[in-house]
Motif scaffolding. Sequence first.
Motif, PDB file in Angstrom:
ATOM      1  N   GLU A   1       9.115   5.340  -9.811  1.00 45.18           N
ATOM      2  CA  GLU A   1       8.460   4.418 -10.733  1.00 45.18           C
ATOM      3  C   GLU A   1       8.407   2.998 -10.184  1.00 45.18           C
ATOM      4  OE1 GLU A   1      10.267   4.614 -14.554  1.00 45.18           O
ATOM      5  OE2 GLU A   1       9.735   6.719 -14.887  1.00 45.18           O
ATOM      6  N   SER A   2       9.338   2.629  -9.300  1.00 37.49           N
ATOM      7  CA  SER A   2       9.346   1.308  -8.668  1.00 37.49           C
ATOM      8  C   SER A   2       9.947   1.450  -7.265  1.00 37.49           C
ATOM      9  CB  SER A   2      10.135   0.298  -9.502  1.00 37.49           C
ATOM     10  OG  SER A   2      11.488   0.694  -9.575  1.00 37.49           O
ATOM     11  N   VAL A   3       9.624   0.458  -6.425  1.00 37.00           N
ATOM     12  CA  VAL A   3      10.075   0.512  -5.026  1.00 37.00           C
ATOM     13  C   VAL A   3      10.930  -0.715  -4.744  1.00 37.00           C
ATOM     14  CG1 VAL A   3       9.327   0.465  -2.610  1.00 37.00           C
ATOM     15  CG2 VAL A   3       8.054   1.836  -4.274  1.00 37.00           C
ATOM     16  N   PHE A   4      12.081  -0.461  -4.092  1.00 34.24           N
ATOM     17  CA  PHE A   4      12.993  -1.534  -3.712  1.00 34.24           C
ATOM     18  C   PHE A   4      13.095  -1.511  -2.180  1.00 34.24           C
ATOM     19  CE2 PHE A   4      17.253  -3.057  -2.595  1.00 34.24           C
ATOM     20  CZ  PHE A   4      17.304  -4.266  -3.280  1.00 34.24           C
ATOM     21  N   VAL A   5      12.777  -2.652  -1.525  1.00 34.78           N
ATOM     22  CA  VAL A   5      12.780  -2.701  -0.053  1.00 34.78           C
ATOM     23  C   VAL A   5      13.819  -3.717   0.406  1.00 34.78           C
ATOM     24  CG1 VAL A   5      11.410  -3.122   2.029  1.00 34.78           C
ATOM     25  CG2 VAL A   5      10.321  -2.126   0.001  1.00 34.78           C
TER      26      VAL A   5
ATOM     27  N   ARG B   1       0.836  -1.216   0.000  1.00 34.96           N
ATOM     28  CA  ARG B   1       0.000   0.000   0.000  1.00 34.96           C
ATOM     29  C   ARG B   1       0.863   1.257   0.000  1.00 34.96           C
ATOM     30  NH1 ARG B   1      -2.804  -3.077   3.684  1.00 34.96           N
ATOM     31  NH2 ARG B   1      -2.000  -1.903   5.485  1.00 34.96           N
ATOM     32  N   LYS B   2       1.926   1.233   0.833  1.00 27.77           N
ATOM     33  CA  LYS B   2       2.807   2.405   0.886  1.00 27.77           C
ATOM     34  C   LYS B   2       3.535   2.584  -0.457  1.00 27.77           C
ATOM     35  CE  LYS B   2       3.620   2.821   5.862  1.00 27.77           C
ATOM     36  NZ  LYS B   2       2.430   2.164   6.329  1.00 27.77           N
ATOM     37  N   ALA B   3       3.936   1.451  -1.055  1.00 28.30           N
ATOM     38  CA  ALA B   3       4.601   1.533  -2.374  1.00 28.30           C
ATOM     39  C   ALA B   3       3.629   2.060  -3.424  1.00 28.30           C
ATOM     40  CB  ALA B   3       5.110   0.151  -2.771  1.00 28.30           C
TER      41      ALA B   3
END
Length: 778
Positions: A566-570, A554-556
């Motif tokens: 544009e994209s999320v890396f965790v 949801r946060k991403a």
Amino acid sequence: MGEILKELPAVILRGSVLLPGVVSHFDISTQQSIHAVEAAMNDDNHIFLVTQKDMQTEHAKQEDVYTIGVVAEIKQIVKMQNHVVRVIVESKQKAELAYFIEKEELLKAQVVLEEEENVQEQLPPEVEEAMLRSLQEKLLSYCTSNPKIGKELKKQAEGLNKLKSFIQVVGGTLPLGYEKRQELLEADSLTAQYEILMKILLYETNIQQIKNELQEKVKERIDQNQREYILREEMKVIREELGEDNTTSDIRQFEESLEKLEADDTVKERIKKEIVRFKNVANSPSEGSVVRGYIETLLDLPWNKKSVDNTDLKNAEQILNDDHYGLEKVKERVLEFLAVRGLTKGGESPIICLVGPPGTGKTSIARSVARALDKKYVRICLGGVKDEAEIRGHRRTYVGAMPGRLIQGIRQAGVKNPLMLLDEIDKMSSDYKGDPSSAMLEVLDSEQNAKFIDHYVDMPVDLSEVLFIATANDVHTIPRPLLDRMELIEVSSYTENEKMHIAKEHLLGKQIGKNGLEPEQLTITDEAMHQIISGYTREAGVRNLERKIGEICRKAAREIYEGTCESVFVDEKQLEQYLGKERFHVDRINEQDEIGIVRGLAWTSVGGDTLQIEVNVMPGKGEFKLTGQLGDVMKESAQAGISYIRSIGASYDIPEDFFTKHDIHIHIPEGAVPKDGPSAGITMATAMLSAITKKPVRADVAMTGEITLRGRVLPIGGLKEKLLAAKTAGIRTVCVPAQNEADIAEISEEIREGLQICYVKKMEEVLKIAMNGGTNDH
């Protein structure tokens, strides 16, 4: 002047009383009464009339009649049919009966007459006028409420301007019971007569008004029913003219459905009878709707309609492996069932109960099995069900009656062999409406459920081909007879490695799709996933793990939607940004060996846990303390442990008076959490002996098992979860009861790897491993 005694012919009347000043008639038929009338006619036409108290009395004597009657003058005699004589008389005055003189032919009476001046009551004119007007007003109210009698009564009362004559005429004409008229006759004054008549008029007026109101209500209802009936008949005719008759079309539709129905002849015959009954009661909306609902239910049930099972083992295995990681026992049992079905071309369906902690995938397993077998899937939640009618259905006599949940599930599935999930079967309860778990005994008995009777359907329904899968968290709350009918398969807690596979292969992709992301828009590293599993969740299943992954998604999604990236890396460094601070920390082993501190293993509803037990020995009076919110079982284990230590005290050079001069205090930290269960006996005994003998216990050893007074080690449960907890805490050696060796063999190599498991039979072996560094590995 005073009273006058007079002998007169007498007639005893039944059920009628005459008042003075009134012309009336009565009928006589007995010879004695006829002779009395004839005797009076031959004399001066005067006769004494008195009434008997009970109308049913035959041959009344003096004690059976009232003492007050009237002297009347005979005006006319009319001979009627059947030897009946009608006598018309005018009542002259009131008289009191002294005694009867019985002769053979007639009855005479000695009566006491009062002279007119003695009975005349002198009332003030205004009082008499007020009484007269009150009676006239009340008579008018009575006549208004009772128009049939009132018309004649008003005629007779017109022109009566004297109170006495008004009372006599109205009292003699009103349709009263003879007891009330006798009361009026016996009144000894004009005032008393007024009060009695006023009371009678008030009472009769009220009675008549209530009667009129009731008649009006009944008339309104009848009129409404007649009106509705006429309108309904008119509608029926109009519909018939237009070819739109609902009832006829419904009956035709029922008959067509019955022809297509796949059912036995007995079922079809029953439905035919109900359709005929519906034709007869169709005009009654209430009864017609009940019969209509019953017919629709019977026609909707799949009596002989079945779906074809997919018996392809390879396909089923592929689907189960795709949907679930691990759960080898469950998958194996389903494939065995398929193999048996393939060989027997049918056969009885098993009743499986999946038992395990919340979030371990029990419900989703049932859905996957239905997909693997190509069966219709029906879920029935039994949590909180208290009413037996929820299982067996209501009887049709009750308003709002409906079939039980099982029949509704079969109806919903449309086939007689669906997969039916009985969810939360351990959470049924009972109250004054019955015990649903007792009703389930018939459902889950393969010998009985071929002819299951639902109270609403009222015909045997075949449930033998339904594949029942039940789920439960705790088998201890399921009644023993019900538990005996099911095959238990344990769905145990997931290891961290299993959770890792489930999260990567199932949960992450599911949550990415649910939150509108594309797979390439979110990446969570393996290290971050491990951190989520160990630091942010502590559970047996994966429900909270899925929630945490969903929170990251949801946060991403918000960041991507706002155009921040544009994209999320965790990775593990960024977890705090998305999930906050870590909530759980693993209770690691102590760095060095300590005296009086031993690590035990415990089973909880969310998996296994390590339990650090601390013991202190101090000078005192031999008191024995237990703290840490312990249950009764653990308290008893501690008592058994201290008794065992006292019995072997000499072997460890413990002085005989040690236990009378020292206090022993056992404490298990995290006192707010209730702890109970038969698995901490050897742990507490080891900690106590270590504290008493001042010998340290190895920090890398954990143990589980119950102790007896003689030092035998008894078996326990929940080993998989306990070993997982030991491995997570960094334990290298675990002592388990020797009788649990078979359970250890079933635990996967992944869990056992890196653990030295010591099987112990006696307490001496435990002490040797924990305090001397010896091993007992088999």
